[in-house]
Design a protein around this motif. Structure first.
Motif, PDB file in Angstrom:
ATOM      1  N   ALA A   1       6.687  10.134 -14.962  1.00  0.00           N
ATOM      2  CA  ALA A   1       8.105   9.666 -15.796  1.00  0.00           C
ATOM      3  C   ALA A   1       7.610   9.249 -16.993  1.00  0.00           C
ATOM      4  CB  ALA A   1       8.686   8.541 -15.141  1.00  0.00           C
ATOM      5  N   SER A   2       6.460   8.938 -17.532  1.00  0.00           N
ATOM      6  CA  SER A   2       5.794   8.285 -18.669  1.00  0.00           C
ATOM      7  C   SER A   2       5.203   9.589 -19.448  1.00  0.00           C
ATOM      8  CB  SER A   2       4.754   7.501 -18.523  1.00  0.00           C
ATOM      9  OG  SER A   2       5.196   6.170 -18.098  1.00  0.00           O
ATOM     10  N   TRP A  44       2.700  11.940 -18.291  1.00  0.00           N
ATOM     11  CA  TRP A  44       1.834  12.643 -17.636  1.00  0.00           C
ATOM     12  C   TRP A  44       2.098  14.050 -16.913  1.00  0.00           C
ATOM     13  CZ3 TRP A  44      -2.817   9.401 -15.689  1.00  0.00           C
ATOM     14  CH2 TRP A  44      -3.043   8.524 -16.474  1.00  0.00           C
ATOM     15  N   SER A  45       1.275  15.169 -16.867  1.00  0.00           N
ATOM     16  CA  SER A  45       1.510  16.053 -16.133  1.00  0.00           C
ATOM     17  C   SER A  45       1.378  15.752 -14.575  1.00  0.00           C
ATOM     18  CB  SER A  45       0.350  17.383 -16.534  1.00  0.00           C
ATOM     19  OG  SER A  45      -0.835  16.861 -16.150  1.00  0.00           O
ATOM     20  N   ALA A  46       1.695  16.828 -13.809  1.00  0.00           N
ATOM     21  CA  ALA A  46       1.449  16.566 -12.245  1.00  0.00           C
ATOM     22  C   ALA A  46       0.143  16.535 -11.812  1.00  0.00           C
ATOM     23  CB  ALA A  46       2.432  17.520 -11.498  1.00  0.00           C
ATOM     24  N   ARG A  47      -0.646  17.300 -12.702  1.00  0.00           N
ATOM     25  CA  ARG A  47      -2.457  17.625 -12.153  1.00  0.00           C
ATOM     26  C   ARG A  47      -2.833  16.226 -12.783  1.00  0.00           C
ATOM     27  NH1 ARG A  47      -5.822  21.948 -11.875  1.00  0.00           N
ATOM     28  NH2 ARG A  47      -3.868  23.320 -12.189  1.00  0.00           N
ATOM     29  N   ASP A  48      -2.459  15.636 -13.682  1.00  0.00           N
ATOM     30  CA  ASP A  48      -2.982  14.339 -14.058  1.00  0.00           C
ATOM     31  C   ASP A  48      -2.679  13.264 -13.311  1.00  0.00           C
ATOM     32  OD1 ASP A  48      -4.578  15.528 -16.389  1.00  0.00           O
ATOM     33  OD2 ASP A  48      -3.194  14.816 -17.811  1.00  0.00           O
ATOM     34  N   ALA A  49      -1.478  13.337 -12.980  1.00  0.00           N
ATOM     35  CA  ALA A  49      -1.022  12.216 -12.048  1.00  0.00           C
ATOM     36  C   ALA A  49      -1.628  12.312 -10.650  1.00  0.00           C
ATOM     37  CB  ALA A  49       0.527  12.327 -11.771  1.00  0.00           C
ATOM     38  N   GLY A  50      -2.049  13.588 -10.259  1.00  0.00           N
ATOM     39  CA  GLY A  50      -2.720  13.764  -9.008  1.00  0.00           C
ATOM     40  C   GLY A  50      -4.099  13.320  -9.004  1.00  0.00           C
ATOM     41  N   LEU A  51      -4.926  13.406 -10.376  1.00  0.00           N
ATOM     42  CA  LEU A  51      -6.293  12.987 -10.457  1.00  0.00           C
ATOM     43  C   LEU A  51      -6.058  11.458 -10.409  1.00  0.00           C
ATOM     44  CD1 LEU A  51      -7.362  15.295 -13.189  1.00  0.00           C
ATOM     45  CD2 LEU A  51      -7.992  15.161 -10.704  1.00  0.00           C
ATOM     46  N   LEU A  52      -4.964  10.649 -10.974  1.00  0.00           N
ATOM     47  CA  LEU A  52      -4.856   9.381 -10.771  1.00  0.00           C
ATOM     48  C   LEU A  52      -4.743   8.812  -9.593  1.00  0.00           C
ATOM     49  CD1 LEU A  52      -4.327   6.768 -12.682  1.00  0.00           C
ATOM     50  CD2 LEU A  52      -1.997   7.164 -12.647  1.00  0.00           C
ATOM     51  N   MET A  53      -4.088   9.538  -8.832  1.00  0.00           N
ATOM     52  CA  MET A  53      -3.805   9.351  -7.294  1.00  0.00           C
ATOM     53  C   MET A  53      -5.031   9.288  -6.610  1.00  0.00           C
ATOM     54  SD  MET A  53      -1.045   8.186  -6.472  1.00  0.00           S
ATOM     55  CE  MET A  53      -1.172   8.339  -4.551  1.00  0.00           C
ATOM     56  N   SER A  54      -6.188  10.426  -6.892  1.00  0.00           N
ATOM     57  CA  SER A  54      -7.417  10.630  -6.253  1.00  0.00           C
ATOM     58  C   SER A  54      -8.339   9.216  -6.604  1.00  0.00           C
ATOM     59  CB  SER A  54      -7.955  11.817  -6.631  1.00  0.00           C
ATOM     60  OG  SER A  54      -8.559  11.866  -8.057  1.00  0.00           O
ATOM     61  N   VAL A  55      -8.068   8.890  -7.968  1.00  0.00           N
ATOM     62  CA  VAL A  55      -8.899   7.741  -8.075  1.00  0.00           C
ATOM     63  C   VAL A  55      -8.450   6.331  -7.400  1.00  0.00           C
ATOM     64  CG1 VAL A  55      -9.245   6.065  -9.961  1.00  0.00           C
ATOM     65  CG2 VAL A  55      -9.479   8.483 -10.637  1.00  0.00           C
ATOM     66  N   PHE A  56      -7.072   6.350  -7.408  1.00  0.00           N
ATOM     67  CA  PHE A  56      -6.581   5.239  -6.479  1.00  0.00           C
ATOM     68  C   PHE A  56      -7.134   5.319  -5.053  1.00  0.00           C
ATOM     69  CE2 PHE A  56      -2.845   4.659  -3.462  1.00  0.00           C
ATOM     70  CZ  PHE A  56      -2.805   3.267  -3.589  1.00  0.00           C
ATOM     71  N   PHE A  77       1.039  -1.318   0.060  1.00  0.00           N
ATOM     72  CA  PHE A  77      -0.004   0.084  -0.039  1.00  0.00           C
ATOM     73  C   PHE A  77       0.932   1.430  -0.124  1.00  0.00           C
ATOM     74  CE2 PHE A  77      -1.902   3.491   2.483  1.00  0.00           C
ATOM     75  CZ  PHE A  77      -2.986   3.689   1.643  1.00  0.00           C
ATOM     76  N   TYR A  78       1.808   1.595   0.813  1.00  0.00           N
ATOM     77  CA  TYR A  78       2.605   2.490   1.157  1.00  0.00           C
ATOM     78  C   TYR A  78       3.512   2.723  -0.148  1.00  0.00           C
ATOM     79  CZ  TYR A  78       0.406   3.078   5.493  1.00  0.00           C
ATOM     80  OH  TYR A  78      -0.525   3.371   6.478  1.00  0.00           O
ATOM     81  N   SER A  79       3.957   1.790  -0.702  1.00  0.00           N
ATOM     82  CA  SER A  79       4.689   1.765  -1.748  1.00  0.00           C
ATOM     83  C   SER A  79       4.173   2.236  -3.179  1.00  0.00           C
ATOM     84  CB  SER A  79       5.334   0.478  -2.222  1.00  0.00           C
ATOM     85  OG  SER A  79       6.467  -0.101  -1.018  1.00  0.00           O
ATOM     86  N   SER A  80       2.816   1.754  -3.169  1.00  0.00           N
ATOM     87  CA  SER A  80       1.723   2.046  -4.407  1.00  0.00           C
ATOM     88  C   SER A  80       1.601   3.540  -3.984  1.00  0.00           C
ATOM     89  CB  SER A  80       0.645   1.112  -4.304  1.00  0.00           C
ATOM     90  OG  SER A  80       1.050   0.137  -4.541  1.00  0.00           O
ATOM     91  N   LEU A  81       1.278   4.003  -2.818  1.00  0.00           N
ATOM     92  CA  LEU A  81       0.909   5.590  -2.600  1.00  0.00           C
ATOM     93  C   LEU A  81       2.130   6.460  -2.957  1.00  0.00           C
ATOM     94  CD1 LEU A  81      -1.242   7.444  -1.157  1.00  0.00           C
ATOM     95  CD2 LEU A  81       0.208   6.797   1.127  1.00  0.00           C
ATOM     96  N   ALA A  82       3.441   5.930  -2.574  1.00  0.00           N
ATOM     97  CA  ALA A  82       4.522   6.788  -2.902  1.00  0.00           C
ATOM     98  C   ALA A  82       4.894   6.778  -4.372  1.00  0.00           C
ATOM     99  CB  ALA A  82       5.762   6.344  -2.100  1.00  0.00           C
ATOM    100  N   TRP A  83       4.658   5.765  -5.225  1.00  0.00           N
ATOM    101  CA  TRP A  83       5.338   5.583  -6.606  1.00  0.00           C
ATOM    102  C   TRP A  83       4.120   5.576  -7.607  1.00  0.00           C
ATOM    103  CZ3 TRP A  83       9.765   7.618  -6.502  1.00  0.00           C
ATOM    104  CH2 TRP A  83      10.552   7.397  -5.238  1.00  0.00           C
ATOM    105  N   LEU A  84       2.823   5.588  -7.470  1.00  0.00           N
ATOM    106  CA  LEU A  84       2.157   5.332  -8.483  1.00  0.00           C
ATOM    107  C   LEU A  84       2.055   6.725  -9.461  1.00  0.00           C
ATOM    108  CD1 LEU A  84      -0.295   3.788  -9.889  1.00  0.00           C
ATOM    109  CD2 LEU A  84      -1.826   4.920  -8.569  1.00  0.00           C
ATOM    110  N   ALA A  85       1.882   7.940  -8.807  1.00  0.00           N
ATOM    111  CA  ALA A  85       1.925   9.128  -9.540  1.00  0.00           C
ATOM    112  C   ALA A  85       3.363   9.249 -10.102  1.00  0.00           C
ATOM    113  CB  ALA A  85       1.556  10.376  -8.454  1.00  0.00           C
TER     114      ALA A  85
END
Length: 410
Positions: free
Chosen positions: A247-248, A250-262, A234-242
């Motif tokens: 790195a691929s 994505w913008s920081a905003r879109d990565a943040g939205l992905l984290m909100s879905v997570f 869980f905590y590894s996913s939390l730290a590294w999903l965004a």
């Protein structure tokens, strides 16, 4: 928070206590969830490696492990409600220090450490308070409400991290923005703590029971093992999903939205899983299903990250949210009393969080060593296997902590 003799103590409606409990729980993951969408910006501004960036998630998790027995001892002396109040106070101080240091390294790490200590104090004691407030047949509902508020706060923190940084002048302002939520929770909790102290004063002195951690309990060890593998993932996913998707390209905003879905998926599964647990004597079917769900999502990020990133985020979040919520529910189920639940929780968190605290930084080191994220997610997916093995040992007839068969030590 009940007493056999309450004639001299006004009663407090249960909904008030539950509301305060929900507010406190909503602060227990914002510290960690607000960071990953800003991770790349922070790393670039401060010149941090990925391993050192992972330490910012490691610190609060390590506190949650090492300080779990301390929380239990503090609760013995001050009462659980007062100890939770002290914890939310430390969260407030830590968030303020972390966000008001002018973007300096020392304030970022020092504030994270202080807030992590507060999360450890409050989070360790919440399962015992749930066991006190909710009747046995509704303990899953209490756990679900706690999880819903915890992950709801995390989802908001992830989704709003980047917009707040833009509105408040940078990432430090975004991190500081969560101080008012902690302040409100602390203020609402004050009358609950006072009420609990008044009721405790009317209770007869407790019998001489063990306050030691249940090291000799096989059930406690199986739960701790299950929580260890779950927490590492869980905590590894939390730290590294965004960061994986930034790195691929994505913008920081879109990565943040992905984290909100997570985290939003955790909100739903974290509420549903404990309610289902109330209806099942054997929890293993739920444990297996949730573990496989999370493992499938991790495998998706590993093998086909661009195929269905939003779907992988939902699977990982739903699986891990349900896994953790079920673990919290079992910390209540496998304890004879609220005090025993506190002992079991302290041991489970000490073992699991202390080991799992190495997860984010270790995975960051793996990313640095392999110059990519594939091996990171491969290792996380493989950890679902030992988690399943530990879950298989949590039978419905397993001995509860605090039963007569358990050796009692003082």
């Amino acid at each position: 928070m009940s007493s056999p003799d309450t004639r001299d103590t006004p009663t407090m409606p249960r909904w008030v206590i539950v509301t305060a409990l929900v507010l406190v729980a909503s602060n227990l993951r914002t510290l960690m969830a607000s960071l990953p969408p800003l991770a790349e910006t922070i790393r670039a501004d401060l010149g941090l490696s990925n391993a050192w960036l992972g330490v910012l998630t490691t610190l609060p998790v390590l506190c949650m492990g090492l300080l779990a027995p301390v929380a239990n001892q503090v609760a013995r002396r001050t009462g659980p409600a007062s100890a939770v109040g002290a914890g939310i106070g430390l969260v407030l101080v830590g968030v303020v220090v972390r966000g008001s240091g002018g973007g300096q390294v020392w304030s970022l790490y020092a504030g994270t450490l202080v807030a992590g200590a507060g999360i450890a104090l409050a989070g360790t004691l919440l399962p015992g308070i749930v066991k006190t407030v909710f009747p046995a047949h509704r303990s899953g509902l209490g756990t679900g409400l706690t999880m819903m508020s915890m992950m709801g706060g995390a989802a908001l923190a992830s989704a709003l991290a980047v917009p707040l940084a833009g509105a408040l002048g940078g990432w430090s302002g975004s991190l500081l923005a969560w101080a008012p939520l902690a302040a409100v929770a602390g203020l609402v909790w004050i009358p609950v703590a006072r009420y609990a102290r008044r009721r405790a004063a009317n209770q007869p002195a407790p019998e001489d029971v063990s306050h030691a951690l249940p090291w000799r309990s096989i059930t406690a060890w199986m739960l701790a093992t299950y929580l260890t593998f779950q927490s590492w993932q869980f905590y590894s996913s939390l730290a590294w999903l965004a960061p994986t998707y930034e790195a691929s390209g994505w913008s920081a905003r879109d990565a943040g939205l992905l984290m909100s879905v997570f985290t939003g998926a955790q909100l739903v599964s974290g509420l549903l899983a404990p309610v289902l647990l109330d209806r099942r004597t054997d929890a293993r079917v739920l444990l297996f299903g949730a573990t496989l769900l999370g493992g499938l999502g991790e495998a998706g990020v590993w093998l086909a990250p661009d195929l269905a990133p939003w779907g992988w985020a939902v699977l990982v979040g739903a699986g891990q949210g349900a896994c953790f919520a079920l673990g919290l529910g079992l910390l209540v189920r496998y304890a004879a009393t609220a005090r025993d639940s506190a002992r079991l929780t302290a041991m489970g968190f000490l073992v699991s969080y202390t080991i799992a605290s190495a997860g984010p930084a270790t995975m960051g080191a793996v990313r640095d060593a392999t110059d990519g994220y594939a091996w990171l997610w491969a290792l996380l997916a493989l950890l679902a296997v030992p988690q399943l093995l530990a879950a298989s040992r949590l039978r419905p007839d397993a001995a509860r902590v605090g039963e007569a068969a358990e050796p009692v030590r003082t």
